[in-house]
Design a protein around this motif. Structure first.
Motif, PDB file in Angstrom:
ATOM      1  N   ASN A  42      -8.671   0.328  -4.821  1.00 25.13           N
ATOM      2  CA  ASN A  42      -7.814  -0.606  -5.561  1.00 25.13           C
ATOM      3  C   ASN A  42      -6.589  -1.058  -4.763  1.00 25.13           C
ATOM      4  O   ASN A  42      -6.280  -2.251  -4.728  1.00 25.13           O
ATOM      5  N   SER A  43      -5.883  -0.123  -4.142  1.00 22.74           N
ATOM      6  CA  SER A  43      -4.669  -0.489  -3.407  1.00 22.74           C
ATOM      7  C   SER A  43      -4.942  -1.414  -2.225  1.00 22.74           C
ATOM      8  O   SER A  43      -4.212  -2.389  -2.040  1.00 22.74           O
ATOM      9  N   PRO A  44      -5.964  -1.160  -1.400  1.00 22.75           N
ATOM     10  CA  PRO A  44      -6.226  -2.115  -0.313  1.00 22.75           C
ATOM     11  C   PRO A  44      -6.607  -3.509  -0.811  1.00 22.75           C
ATOM     12  O   PRO A  44      -6.205  -4.508  -0.210  1.00 22.75           O
ATOM     13  N   LEU A  45      -7.377  -3.588  -1.899  1.00 23.46           N
ATOM     14  CA  LEU A  45      -7.721  -4.905  -2.442  1.00 23.46           C
ATOM     15  C   LEU A  45      -6.485  -5.622  -2.966  1.00 23.46           C
ATOM     16  O   LEU A  45      -6.315  -6.825  -2.748  1.00 23.46           O
ATOM     17  N   GLN A  46      -5.622  -4.897  -3.639  1.00 20.75           N
ATOM     18  CA  GLN A  46      -4.379  -5.483  -4.145  1.00 20.75           C
ATOM     19  C   GLN A  46      -3.483  -5.893  -2.973  1.00 20.75           C
ATOM     20  O   GLN A  46      -2.889  -6.974  -2.994  1.00 20.75           O
ATOM     21  N   ALA A  47      -3.397  -5.059  -1.959  1.00 22.74           N
ATOM     22  CA  ALA A  47      -2.574  -5.371  -0.793  1.00 22.74           C
ATOM     23  C   ALA A  47      -3.108  -6.601  -0.065  1.00 22.74           C
ATOM     24  O   ALA A  47      -2.340  -7.470   0.353  1.00 22.74           O
ATOM     25  N   LEU A  48      -4.412  -6.686   0.081  1.00 25.58           N
ATOM     26  CA  LEU A  48      -5.019  -7.832   0.762  1.00 25.58           C
ATOM     27  C   LEU A  48      -4.794  -9.129  -0.010  1.00 25.58           C
ATOM     28  O   LEU A  48      -4.407 -10.149   0.566  1.00 25.58           O
ATOM     29  N   SER A  49      -5.010  -9.091  -1.309  1.00 29.18           N
ATOM     30  CA  SER A  49      -4.816 -10.306  -2.097  1.00 29.18           C
ATOM     31  C   SER A  49      -3.344 -10.727  -2.120  1.00 29.18           C
ATOM     32  O   SER A  49      -3.035 -11.923  -2.047  1.00 29.18           O
ATOM     33  N   THR A  50      -2.437  -9.776  -2.172  1.00 30.13           N
ATOM     34  CA  THR A  50      -1.013 -10.097  -2.141  1.00 30.13           C
ATOM     35  C   THR A  50      -0.618 -10.669  -0.785  1.00 30.13           C
ATOM     36  O   THR A  50       0.161 -11.624  -0.705  1.00 30.13           O
ATOM     37  N   ALA A  51      -1.168 -10.109   0.291  1.00 31.57           N
ATOM     38  CA  ALA A  51      -0.863 -10.612   1.631  1.00 31.57           C
ATOM     39  C   ALA A  51      -1.397 -12.031   1.816  1.00 31.57           C
ATOM     40  O   ALA A  51      -0.730 -12.867   2.428  1.00 31.57           O
TER      41      ALA A  51
ATOM     42  N   TRP B 284       0.830  -1.199   0.000  1.00 36.26           N
ATOM     43  CA  TRP B 284       0.000   0.000   0.000  1.00 36.26           C
ATOM     44  C   TRP B 284       0.871   1.258   0.000  1.00 36.26           C
ATOM     45  O   TRP B 284       0.590   2.208  -0.726  1.00 36.26           O
ATOM     46  N   VAL B 285       1.947   1.250   0.779  1.00 37.34           N
ATOM     47  CA  VAL B 285       2.864   2.403   0.808  1.00 37.34           C
ATOM     48  C   VAL B 285       3.553   2.563  -0.543  1.00 37.34           C
ATOM     49  O   VAL B 285       3.732   3.684  -1.034  1.00 37.34           O
ATOM     50  N   ARG B 286       3.932   1.443  -1.162  1.00 37.99           N
ATOM     51  CA  ARG B 286       4.534   1.526  -2.495  1.00 37.99           C
ATOM     52  C   ARG B 286       3.567   2.143  -3.489  1.00 37.99           C
ATOM     53  O   ARG B 286       3.941   3.008  -4.290  1.00 37.99           O
ATOM     54  N   ASP B 287       2.301   1.747  -3.430  1.00 38.95           N
ATOM     55  CA  ASP B 287       1.297   2.334  -4.317  1.00 38.95           C
ATOM     56  C   ASP B 287       1.124   3.822  -4.046  1.00 38.95           C
ATOM     57  O   ASP B 287       0.980   4.617  -4.977  1.00 38.95           O
ATOM     58  N   LEU B 288       1.120   4.206  -2.776  1.00 40.95           N
ATOM     59  CA  LEU B 288       0.999   5.618  -2.415  1.00 40.95           C
ATOM     60  C   LEU B 288       2.140   6.437  -3.014  1.00 40.95           C
ATOM     61  O   LEU B 288       1.918   7.468  -3.648  1.00 40.95           O
ATOM     62  N   ILE B 289       3.353   5.960  -2.846  1.00 41.53           N
ATOM     63  CA  ILE B 289       4.526   6.671  -3.382  1.00 41.53           C
ATOM     64  C   ILE B 289       4.458   6.735  -4.903  1.00 41.53           C
ATOM     65  O   ILE B 289       4.713   7.786  -5.500  1.00 41.53           O
ATOM     66  N   LEU B 290       4.106   5.631  -5.533  1.00 39.81           N
ATOM     67  CA  LEU B 290       4.014   5.584  -6.993  1.00 39.81           C
ATOM     68  C   LEU B 290       2.957   6.551  -7.521  1.00 39.81           C
ATOM     69  O   LEU B 290       3.200   7.291  -8.479  1.00 39.81           O
ATOM     70  N   LEU B 291       1.795   6.576  -6.883  1.00 36.10           N
ATOM     71  CA  LEU B 291       0.718   7.464  -7.338  1.00 36.10           C
ATOM     72  C   LEU B 291       1.063   8.930  -7.109  1.00 36.10           C
ATOM     73  O   LEU B 291       0.768   9.787  -7.956  1.00 36.10           O
ATOM     74  N   LEU B 292       1.680   9.248  -5.979  1.00 36.02           N
ATOM     75  CA  LEU B 292       2.069  10.639  -5.729  1.00 36.02           C
ATOM     76  C   LEU B 292       3.167  11.093  -6.682  1.00 36.02           C
ATOM     77  O   LEU B 292       3.140  12.221  -7.168  1.00 36.02           O
ATOM     78  N   ALA B 293       4.102  10.217  -6.959  1.00 37.82           N
ATOM     79  CA  ALA B 293       5.208  10.575  -7.860  1.00 37.82           C
ATOM     80  C   ALA B 293       4.758  10.699  -9.311  1.00 37.82           C
ATOM     81  O   ALA B 293       5.352  11.454 -10.081  1.00 37.82           O
ATOM     82  N   SER B 294       3.686   9.995  -9.687  1.00 38.57           N
ATOM     83  CA  SER B 294       3.244  10.032 -11.077  1.00 38.57           C
ATOM     84  C   SER B 294       2.315  11.195 -11.374  1.00 38.57           C
ATOM     85  O   SER B 294       1.938  11.402 -12.521  1.00 38.57           O
ATOM     86  N   GLY B 295       1.946  11.957 -10.349  1.00 35.24           N
ATOM     87  CA  GLY B 295       1.097  13.113 -10.569  1.00 35.24           C
ATOM     88  C   GLY B 295      -0.356  12.759 -10.856  1.00 35.24           C
ATOM     89  O   GLY B 295      -1.033  13.455 -11.606  1.00 35.24           O
ATOM     90  N   THR B 296      -0.846  11.700 -10.271  1.00 33.72           N
ATOM     91  CA  THR B 296      -2.221  11.267 -10.463  1.00 33.72           C
ATOM     92  C   THR B 296      -3.173  12.319  -9.909  1.00 33.72           C
ATOM     93  O   THR B 296      -2.922  12.908  -8.860  1.00 33.72           O
ATOM     94  N   GLY B 297      -4.277  12.550 -10.605  1.00 32.13           N
ATOM     95  CA  GLY B 297      -5.266  13.527 -10.170  1.00 32.13           C
ATOM     96  C   GLY B 297      -5.879  13.156  -8.836  1.00 32.13           C
ATOM     97  O   GLY B 297      -5.884  11.990  -8.434  1.00 32.13           O
ATOM     98  N   GLN B 298      -6.440  14.156  -8.139  1.00 34.58           N
ATOM     99  CA  GLN B 298      -6.925  13.954  -6.786  1.00 34.58           C
ATOM    100  C   GLN B 298      -8.048  12.915  -6.713  1.00 34.58           C
ATOM    101  O   GLN B 298      -8.051  12.068  -5.828  1.00 34.58           O
ATOM    102  N   GLY B 299      -8.993  12.958  -7.628  1.00 35.79           N
ATOM    103  CA  GLY B 299     -10.086  11.984  -7.615  1.00 35.79           C
ATOM    104  C   GLY B 299      -9.593  10.572  -7.856  1.00 35.79           C
ATOM    105  O   GLY B 299      -9.990   9.625  -7.171  1.00 35.79           O
ATOM    106  N   ARG B 300      -8.748  10.420  -8.850  1.00 32.77           N
ATOM    107  CA  ARG B 300      -8.194   9.097  -9.159  1.00 32.77           C
ATOM    108  C   ARG B 300      -7.302   8.597  -8.021  1.00 32.77           C
ATOM    109  O   ARG B 300      -7.296   7.416  -7.696  1.00 32.77           O
ATOM    110  N   LEU B 301      -6.541   9.518  -7.410  1.00 40.35           N
ATOM    111  CA  LEU B 301      -5.670   9.159  -6.291  1.00 40.35           C
ATOM    112  C   LEU B 301      -6.500   8.617  -5.128  1.00 40.35           C
ATOM    113  O   LEU B 301      -6.159   7.580  -4.550  1.00 40.35           O
ATOM    114  N   LEU B 302      -7.586   9.298  -4.812  1.00 44.65           N
ATOM    115  CA  LEU B 302      -8.455   8.848  -3.724  1.00 44.65           C
ATOM    116  C   LEU B 302      -9.054   7.479  -4.027  1.00 44.65           C
ATOM    117  O   LEU B 302      -9.087   6.599  -3.164  1.00 44.65           O
TER     118      LEU B 302
END
Length: 82
Positions: free
Chosen positions: A53-62, A29-47
């Motif tokens: 998406n990130s919690p579901l991906q993190a949960l399935s990976t865990a 989840w932290v990796r996704d946060l850093i990636l999204l902030l660094a890529s300049g994702t818009g505020q709505g899409r970031l939220l």
């Protein structure tokens, strides 16, 4: 960052499988946060990405990491003590 996270995991969470799974989920989840902030994702899409998406991906990976740890527990339990 990966080396520091690996060292911290080895020091504090060596044998607890649930903590290992949680560590994988939070790290992803932290990796996704850093990636999204660094890529300049818009505020709505970031939220949307960070709350859905990130919690579901993190949960399935865990869950998969937990299954791998359970399946190969004996291999990972090898100690080099003499």
């Amino acid at each position: 960052m990966g080396a520091a996270a690996s060292w911290l995991k080895a020091v504090f969470f060596a044998d607890n499988m649930l903590v290992n799974a949680a560590f994988v989920a939070v790290a992803l989840w932290v990796r996704d946060l850093i990636l999204l902030l660094a890529s300049g994702t818009g505020q709505g899409r970031l939220l949307l990405e960070l709350t859905l998406n990130s919690p579901l991906q993190a949960l399935s990976t865990a869950v998969f990491a937990l299954l791998v740890l359970a399946a190969f527990r004996e291999w990972f339990a090898i100690r080099l003590d003499t």
